[in-house]
Design an enzyme around this catalytic site. Structure first.
Site, PDB file in Angstrom:
ATOM      1  N   CYS A 117     -48.802  12.854  -7.828  1.00 32.29           N
ATOM      2  CA  CYS A 117     -48.000  13.865  -7.151  1.00 32.29           C
ATOM      3  C   CYS A 117     -46.578  13.351  -6.986  1.00 32.29           C
ATOM      4  O   CYS A 117     -46.338  12.152  -6.912  1.00 32.29           O
ATOM      5  CB  CYS A 117     -48.583  14.188  -5.781  1.00 32.29           C
ATOM      6  N   HIS A 145     -50.978   7.611  -6.289  1.00 34.15           N
ATOM      7  CA  HIS A 145     -50.116   8.474  -5.492  1.00 34.15           C
ATOM      8  C   HIS A 145     -48.669   8.106  -5.812  1.00 34.15           C
ATOM      9  O   HIS A 145     -48.399   7.021  -6.338  1.00 34.15           O
ATOM     10  CB  HIS A 145     -50.380   8.277  -3.999  1.00 34.15           C
TER      11      HIS A 145
END
Length: 341
Positions: A220, A172
């Protein structure tokens, strides 16, 4: 009077003569240096005879045939190199592979786990190993542990003899950093991009000075969808709710930093503020496209061209919309991987 254009027959003869002269020189050098023996030269020659005998096709469509010839020649030299690599080294040992690093965070204390990322890890490891890199794998690290792993990797003595390195991150992330396993909004656990570049710049990692340092990030960079909707009548566009533009972020110290931060290229899976898609069974779309285009074109295209081909595959938005971006490019020369050479 304009010069008379040579006939096809003359052109074919010229092409055959050029090929024969060129290959004779190559094969003489290979034999004299004991790189290939007579049987191996004969095996390669059988395939190249096809090229010479079809010189008409070279004249009619030189680009297509040159690619075929190059592929045949490359494959034979690659197979010969793998077979004879232990004999080429003066001490009888195999050549040391170039170090590469892959950090993957799958399990998190507060964020959802990244299921399916193991396919990305295995795929990238296989790809880099086939390109000649010895891949160090680190998993499920905090930001501090990632920084420590990077500093240890930067100190590898093998970088002295390598010509490049790959740094692959799968986790992430926020806009300008990779999340560690303890990250949450109230207590960030982030390895910032600047830290990565600082560890491997020419001031702190001189063994990689003037050598390509390729950074690939599958993560992301926000919650935005990365799309705008256009109406056909007015032509006005409305952005998604997270699509605020980043302003005032252009620095003017590039000249000052040019010799410190040099020969980097970062390829990120999405544009700033937007998501990157990963399938829990098939892995991420970004990594799968990288693997495909590297396998297809790394023998003939330089790195930026391959990255652009990956970008082009995302150009038309569909259900899973994202657009990879090339960032902090400071390489002053094209970087060709040429697997097998």
């Amino acid at each position: 009077m304009a010069d008379e254009k040579p006939s096809n027959g003359v052109l074919v003869h010229m092409v055959k003569l050029l090929i024969k002269t060129f290959l004779d020189g190559i094969f003489d050098d290979l034999m004299e240096n004991n790189v290939l023996n007579t049987d191996e030269i004969h095996l390669i020659g059988k395939c190249l005879k096809f090229v010479v005998s079809n010189a008409e096709n070279l004249v009619d469509d030189i680009t297509e045939t040159a690619q075929i010839a190059g592929k045949i020649f490359r494959e034979h030299l690659w197979n010969s190199k793998k077979q004879l690599s232990s004999d080429i080294s003066s001490d009888g040992e195999r050549e040391a592979n170039m170090p590469g690093l892959n950090i993957r965070n799958k399990e998190f204390n507060y964020l959802h786990n990244r299921n399916g990322s193991e396919l990305d890890l295995l795929g990238m490891r296989d790809l880099l190993e086939n390109l000649g890199y010895s891949v160090v794998i680190k998993e499920n690290l905090t930001a501090q542990e990632m920084e420590t792993a990077l500093r240890q990797f930067a100190a590898h003595p093998e970088h002295q003899s390598s010509d490049s390195t790959f740094l692959v991150f799968m986790s992430h992330s926020i806009l300008n950093g990779i999340c560690g396993t303890k990250h949450w909004d109230q207590e960030p656990d982030v390895l910032h991009d600047d830290t990565i570049f600082e560890i491997f710049n020419n001031r702190n990692c001189q063994s990689l000075k003037d050598k390509p340092k390729v950074i690939i990030m599958q993560a992301c960079r926000g919650n935005g969808a990365g799309i705008v909707w256009f109406t056909t009548d007015s032509g006005k566009a409305s952005a998604d709710t997270h699509g605020r533009l980043l302003q005032g972020n252009i620095c003017n110290d590039a000249v000052t930093k040019a010799h410190v931060e040099k020969d980097f290229i970062a390829f990120k899976s999405s544009t700033p503020h937007n998501v990157s898609w990963r399938h829990e069974t098939n892995g991420s779309v970004f990594i799968s496209q990288i693997i495909y285009y590297f396998r297809e074109y790394s023998w003939s295209h330089h790195l930026e061209e391959i990255f652009q081909k990956v970008q082009h595959s995302f150009e038309t938005p569909n259900i899973l919309t994202q657009l990879p971006t090339i960032e902090r490019l400071s390489m002053t020369r094209y970087f060709y991987l040429f697997p097998g050479n």
